[in-house]
Design a protein around this motif. Structure first.
Motif, PDB file in Angstrom:
ATOM      1  N   PRO A  18      68.472  59.927  94.557  1.00  0.00           N
ATOM      2  CA  PRO A  18      67.811  58.776  95.886  1.00  0.00           C
ATOM      3  C   PRO A  18      66.802  58.844  95.872  1.00  0.00           C
ATOM      4  N   TYR A  19      66.252  60.007  95.418  1.00  0.00           N
ATOM      5  CA  TYR A  19      64.837  60.027  96.037  1.00  0.00           C
ATOM      6  C   TYR A  19      63.925  60.216  94.794  1.00  0.00           C
ATOM      7  N   ILE A  20      64.216  59.617  93.663  1.00  0.00           N
ATOM      8  CA  ILE A  20      63.008  59.886  92.835  1.00  0.00           C
ATOM      9  C   ILE A  20      62.443  58.538  92.876  1.00  0.00           C
ATOM     10  N   PRO A  21      62.898  57.515  93.547  1.00  0.00           N
ATOM     11  CA  PRO A  21      61.480  56.239  93.737  1.00  0.00           C
ATOM     12  C   PRO A  21      60.413  56.398  94.945  1.00  0.00           C
ATOM     13  N   LEU A  34      64.184  46.394  72.794  1.00  0.00           N
ATOM     14  CA  LEU A  34      63.333  46.105  74.998  1.00  0.00           C
ATOM     15  C   LEU A  34      64.983  46.597  75.305  1.00  0.00           C
ATOM     16  N   LYS A  35      66.064  46.094  75.084  1.00  0.00           N
ATOM     17  CA  LYS A  35      66.822  46.063  76.333  1.00  0.00           C
ATOM     18  C   LYS A  35      67.596  47.515  76.873  1.00  0.00           C
ATOM     19  N   PHE A  36      67.447  47.970  75.722  1.00  0.00           N
ATOM     20  CA  PHE A  36      67.542  49.587  76.123  1.00  0.00           C
ATOM     21  C   PHE A  36      65.697  50.331  76.214  1.00  0.00           C
ATOM     22  N   ALA A  37      64.995  50.098  75.953  1.00  0.00           N
ATOM     23  CA  ALA A  37      63.607  50.477  76.478  1.00  0.00           C
ATOM     24  C   ALA A  37      63.617  50.191  78.175  1.00  0.00           C
ATOM     25  N   TRP A  38      64.581  49.221  78.291  1.00  0.00           N
ATOM     26  CA  TRP A  38      63.904  48.630  80.201  1.00  0.00           C
ATOM     27  C   TRP A  38      65.398  49.722  80.866  1.00  0.00           C
ATOM     28  N   PHE A  39      65.730  50.816  80.162  1.00  0.00           N
ATOM     29  CA  PHE A  39      66.695  51.866  80.984  1.00  0.00           C
ATOM     30  C   PHE A  39      65.591  52.821  81.078  1.00  0.00           C
ATOM     31  N   LEU A  40      64.554  53.208  79.813  1.00  0.00           N
ATOM     32  CA  LEU A  40      63.839  54.177  80.178  1.00  0.00           C
ATOM     33  C   LEU A  40      62.996  54.135  81.281  1.00  0.00           C
ATOM     34  N   VAL A  41      62.575  52.961  81.637  1.00  0.00           N
ATOM     35  CA  VAL A  41      61.630  53.068  82.799  1.00  0.00           C
ATOM     36  C   VAL A  41      61.325  53.991  83.951  1.00  0.00           C
ATOM     37  N   PRO A  42      62.378  53.782  84.338  1.00  0.00           N
ATOM     38  CA  PRO A  42      62.509  55.175  85.709  1.00  0.00           C
ATOM     39  C   PRO A  42      61.781  56.727  84.869  1.00  0.00           C
ATOM     40  N   SER A  43      62.466  56.848  84.066  1.00  0.00           N
ATOM     41  CA  SER A  43      62.376  58.084  83.703  1.00  0.00           C
ATOM     42  C   SER A  43      60.322  58.186  82.644  1.00  0.00           C
ATOM     43  N   LEU A  72      69.467  57.546  80.456  1.00  0.00           N
ATOM     44  CA  LEU A  72      70.546  57.305  78.813  1.00  0.00           C
ATOM     45  C   LEU A  72      71.752  57.563  79.339  1.00  0.00           C
ATOM     46  N   GLU A  73      72.010  58.160  80.822  1.00  0.00           N
ATOM     47  CA  GLU A  73      73.673  57.992  81.270  1.00  0.00           C
ATOM     48  C   GLU A  73      73.449  56.798  81.706  1.00  0.00           C
ATOM     49  N   LYS A  74      72.593  55.995  82.316  1.00  0.00           N
ATOM     50  CA  LYS A  74      72.636  54.524  82.477  1.00  0.00           C
ATOM     51  C   LYS A  74      72.827  53.618  81.881  1.00  0.00           C
ATOM     52  N   SER A 132      67.728  54.012  90.859  1.00  0.00           N
ATOM     53  CA  SER A 132      67.586  52.812  90.275  1.00  0.00           C
ATOM     54  C   SER A 132      66.418  52.417  89.460  1.00  0.00           C
ATOM     55  N   LEU A 133      66.636  51.705  88.468  1.00  0.00           N
ATOM     56  CA  LEU A 133      64.920  50.536  87.462  1.00  0.00           C
ATOM     57  C   LEU A 133      64.835  49.960  88.175  1.00  0.00           C
ATOM     58  N   TRP A 134      65.224  48.856  89.413  1.00  0.00           N
ATOM     59  CA  TRP A 134      63.764  48.230  89.827  1.00  0.00           C
ATOM     60  C   TRP A 134      63.691  48.835  91.437  1.00  0.00           C
ATOM     61  N   LEU A 135      63.566  49.659  91.695  1.00  0.00           N
ATOM     62  CA  LEU A 135      63.462  50.769  92.645  1.00  0.00           C
ATOM     63  C   LEU A 135      62.190  51.684  92.104  1.00  0.00           C
TER      64      LEU A 135
END
Length: 818
Positions: A579-582, A638-647, A668-670, A335-338
């Protein structure tokens, strides 16, 4: 000494020749045939054993030549030669026996009467022969220098002769191993081949000469019953069921059954038999043709009766119908936000706890969940890299995209590091005015002298091991700090990277990196986490699997199917961990900040160096990565970079490549902007070769060191150009271990500027806890951006299910559309 060496080698060579002659005589007697006609096929394996001095290296050639003689079957040749490499080391046993007698004879004049009696005793000599045979059989193949260690053990255990007075002879024997090891390896290879020859004669495992067609037919007959399921005729009802299970209209499925008659043509398995002319295929891969349309809850198989959104009628699966489809895998993503919120919470809480003393046990409990998640992800990463790269490179080979992908990837990796170095140079000079002169930290003593006192109260002396009665009788020894750096820092560098900065040049370190391209032991590569070696090995395996596969036979590519199923299993386990990554992020971020070894004094001394690094990385991201993305992809970066925030958050929290690679793949899958195959392949290579953040560090750190030590005059234009080039090359060859960047920084300084690293290097090392997290975060972001650019240029932005289904047929993983 030369005459002694010549005599020993001559005696050893004579013993080895006699051993081979005896083995040949036994082979001729037992098989009643001429062994020379068999051994002439073994020349290439013997030459390889002589050149490599290793029976293990020559093992593949030995098996191939023995089987190629048509006197031993291939399975028997492999079994006998492989087991003989460990258990039948007659050459090693002969060497140990001859070397033992040589050492005893050469040192007989200095022995006591008791030692001479023990040497001449027949029982001891017999025990020596059996001991050497046991050592050669159980402990072989011995590593370099292992024979000398075994020799010293035999002298002490059997003859009660201490190795100390014979240290010179033992060192002499070790020095001669570069001559004796090739001879011993050649004899071992020859004897193993003769044993296989004799065993084949008695087991009736000889193989007559056969043509290529006959050999292919024989191999198909051998493996058909083991690997290939019998393709029974299927009824129209079963075909209709499979169509419904896959979500495909039943009227579009041909109900023609596949016959087991080998004379029946099966055009679906022949390359180029598609009904339309195809452009170069996409190399996408999905577990099923309808994975992106099916209900994610239908996870395991198609007998659950879960309808998909495009089906015209509900699915009613009977219990007696076969489950033909494999795993309908849904790739979960963090989850990006979590994850973002978890990183922010961990940063704030860790910063607050860092200011207060927290019990060590409490710290461990706070970081427990994070450590567990890291260990679970690390357990999956290397096997996932192997399966991903193997499948991806097989797809590359079939889709004719090997050259464009590898060429573009190489160009982008080098160009990214070069531009990062140039931008870092500009930013560093912008901060040059803030790099004020600093006093060198106190330097510890670089050398001292000492004497060793033994447990008996006497001192270690040059006349004997522990015979010095007074202090002045002891041997004076000198300990030196080879780097001239503080001892604690030197130990940290050596522990982290395994290389002392003053003992290897830049060229030797870069060459050492290229030596890691091909690992000599793949199992050791997995243990020592050699990303690059495992990736290159996986690429070779993928290419080889497609080279040996013949699609015209109509059989599946069983090895690739197995690897793919292992990959699906690993992805399924990763689904359970996502699911346990956050939770792991907040735990590790809190623990890392709370226990971070960063004092206020160190932050004050290195504040502008840290700011320069942050600005340089930000300038590279916005001025290089985003600009190139906007030009080549024509989208908002920046839209693509947003998906990289969790990593990115997980890398900042852990600083661990192994744990972050699966998270980056799922990020990247997301995004759904890079095909799964290209994303996995680029990430696996990018974490080893695309280290743009490390290149930035290699430029900013030397400039900071020059200004803060008052040596800014060494920053001439020519040296700055060389600094950019060295930073680019060194970043590609930097080991992925914490502290290796500090080692390379010292080497770059000594290569370009002065022979002595300035004392201000200690301020750079003090911020390494922060620096390596920042570097690695930008490294994975740069690799992801390159993957997106490649996907845009190679039409790999989406999963083309039609081409994927056809590609699976070409790979030999399916029999064609069902």
């Amino acid at each position: 000494m030369a005459a002694t060496a010549l005599a020993f080698v001559a005696v050893l060579l004579l013993a080895l020749v006699l051993d081979v002659v005896v083995m040949m005589a036994l082979a001729a007697l037992l098989t009643r045939s001429n062994p020379f006609a068999f051994l002439k096929h073994l020349v290439s394996a013997q030459l390889l054993a002589l050149s490599s001095a290793s029976t293990l290296v020559a093992l593949p050639a030995t098996v191939t030549t023995v089987a190629g003689s048509n006197r031993v079957s291939s399975p028997l040749a492999f079994i006998v030669c492989a087991s003989g490499t460990v258990l039948n080391q007659t050459g090693s046993a002969l060497y140990l026996s001859v070397a033992t007698l040589f050492v005893l004879t050469a040192s007989a004049s200095g022995m006591s009467s008791d030692e001479l009696t023990a040497v001449e005793a027949l029982g001891n000599n017999v025990a020596m022969v059996f001991t050497n045979a046991l050592i050669a059989s159980v402990l072989s193949p011995l590593p370099a220098g292992g024979k000398t260690v075994a020799l010293a053990t035999t002298l002490g255990a059997i003859f009660r002769v201490t190795a100390g007075p014979r240290a010179v002879l033992l060192a002499f024997m070790a020095a001669l191993e570069w001559i004796t090891n090739p001879l011993v390896a050649c004899v071992n290879v020859t004897n193993n081949a003769l044993v296989a020859f004799v065993v084949a004669h008695y087991l009736d495992e000889e193989r007559a000469a056969e043509t290529v067609g006959e050999r292919t037919e024989r191999m198909e007959w051998q493996f058909d019953g083991l690997l290939a399921p019998r393709r029974n005729s299927r009824s129209a009802t079963t075909a209709a069921y499979r169509a419904a299970a896959a979500g495909i209209p039943a009227d579009s499925i041909a109900t023609a059954t596949t016959s087991s008659n080998p004379d029946q043509d099966d055009d679906r398995s022949i390359p180029g038999s598609s009904g339309r002319d195809r452009e170069p295929l996409t190399m996408t891969m999905s577990p099923t043709a309808t994975a992106m349309f099916r209900d994610p809850l239908a996870t395991f198989n198609n007998r659950k009766g879960v309808p998909w959104t495009g089906s015209t009628a509900p699915l009613h699966a009977g219990a007696d119908l076969p489950d033909d489809m494999l795993v309908d895998l849904y790739y979960k993503t963090p989850s990006l936000w979590l994850t973002s919120a978890a990183g922010a919470i961990g940063l704030v809480v860790g910063g607050l706890l860092n200011k207060y003393p927290v019990n060590e046990d409490a710290q461990l409990w706070i970081g427990l969940i994070g450590w567990l998640v890291i260990r679970a992800l690390e357990c999956l990463t290397l096997p996932l890299i192997f399966t991903s790269v193997t499948i991806c490179f097989s797809n590359l080979v079939v889709s004719s995209k090997t050259r464009p992908v590898m060429t573009r990837m190489t160009i982008y990796f080098v160009l990214a590091a070069l531009l990062a170095s140039c931008v870092a140079l500009a930013v560093a000079f912008c901060f040059a005015g803030t790099f004020t002169l600093k006093t060198d930290p106190p330097v510890t003593t670089t050398s001292f002298q000492f004497v060793l006192q033994c447990s008996n109260g006497q001192y270690f002396s040059s006349n004997g091991e522990c015979v010095g009665l007074e202090l002045h009788d002891g041997q004076v020894l000198t300990a030196s700090n080879v780097t001239g750096l503080p001892d604690a820092l030197q130990l940290s560098l050596a522990t982290a990277s395994g290389v002392f900065p003053d003992t290897q040049s830049l060229a030797s370190q870069v060459v050492l990196f290229f030596g890691d391209l091909f690992t000599e032991n793949i199992t050791e590569a997995f243990v020592s986490v050699q990303f690059l070696g495992i990736t290159i090995f996986s690429m070779l395996v993928g290419a080889a699997l497609m080279t040996v596969y013949d699609p015209s036979t109509g059989e599946l590519n069983h090895a690739l199917v197995l690897i793919r199923q292992v990959h699906v299993v690993l992805e399924m386990i990763l689904n359970w961990l996502v699911p346990y990554i956050p939770v792991g992020t907040v735990s590790m971020m809190t623990y890392s900040i709370m226990t971070g070894e960063l004092s206020q004094q160190a932050l004050s001394d290195s504040l502008y160096f840290t700011l320069a690094m942050v600005v340089a990385l930000a300038a590279n991201f916005f001025g290089v990565a985003c600009v190139f993305y906007a030009i080549l992809v024509r989208r908002n970066p920046l839209k693509f970079a947003w998906f990289l925030v969790p990593s990115a958050m997980y890398m900042l929290a852990t600083g661990n490549y192994m744990a972050t690679i699966p998270v980056l793949m799922r990020s990247l899958e997301k995004s759904r902007q890079v095909s799964r195959t290209l994303a996995q392949f680029t990430v696996c290579l990018g974490v080893s070769l695309c280290l743009c953040g490390t290149a930035v560090f290699f430029v900013v750190a030397p400039i900071f060191m020059a200004y803060t030590s008052g040596q800014e005059d060494v920053l001439t234009p020519a040296r700055l150009v060389l600094l950019i080039l060295l930073a680019t090359v060194s970043s590609i060859g930097t080991p992925l271990v914490q502290g290796s960047a500090l080692t390379f920084t010292c080497t770059i300084w000594r290569t370009l500027f002065t022979s002595q690293v300035p004392g201000s290097f200690a301020y750079v090392a003090a911020m390494e806890w922060v620096m390596y997290r920042l570097r690695r975060t930008y490294n994975i972001v740069a690799a992801a951006f390159i993957a997106r650019i490649l996907a845009e240029q190679l039409d790999e932005t989406v999963e083309d299910e039609e081409d994927r289904a056809f590609l699976d047929q070409q790979l030999g993983m399916t029999h064609g559309p069902q």
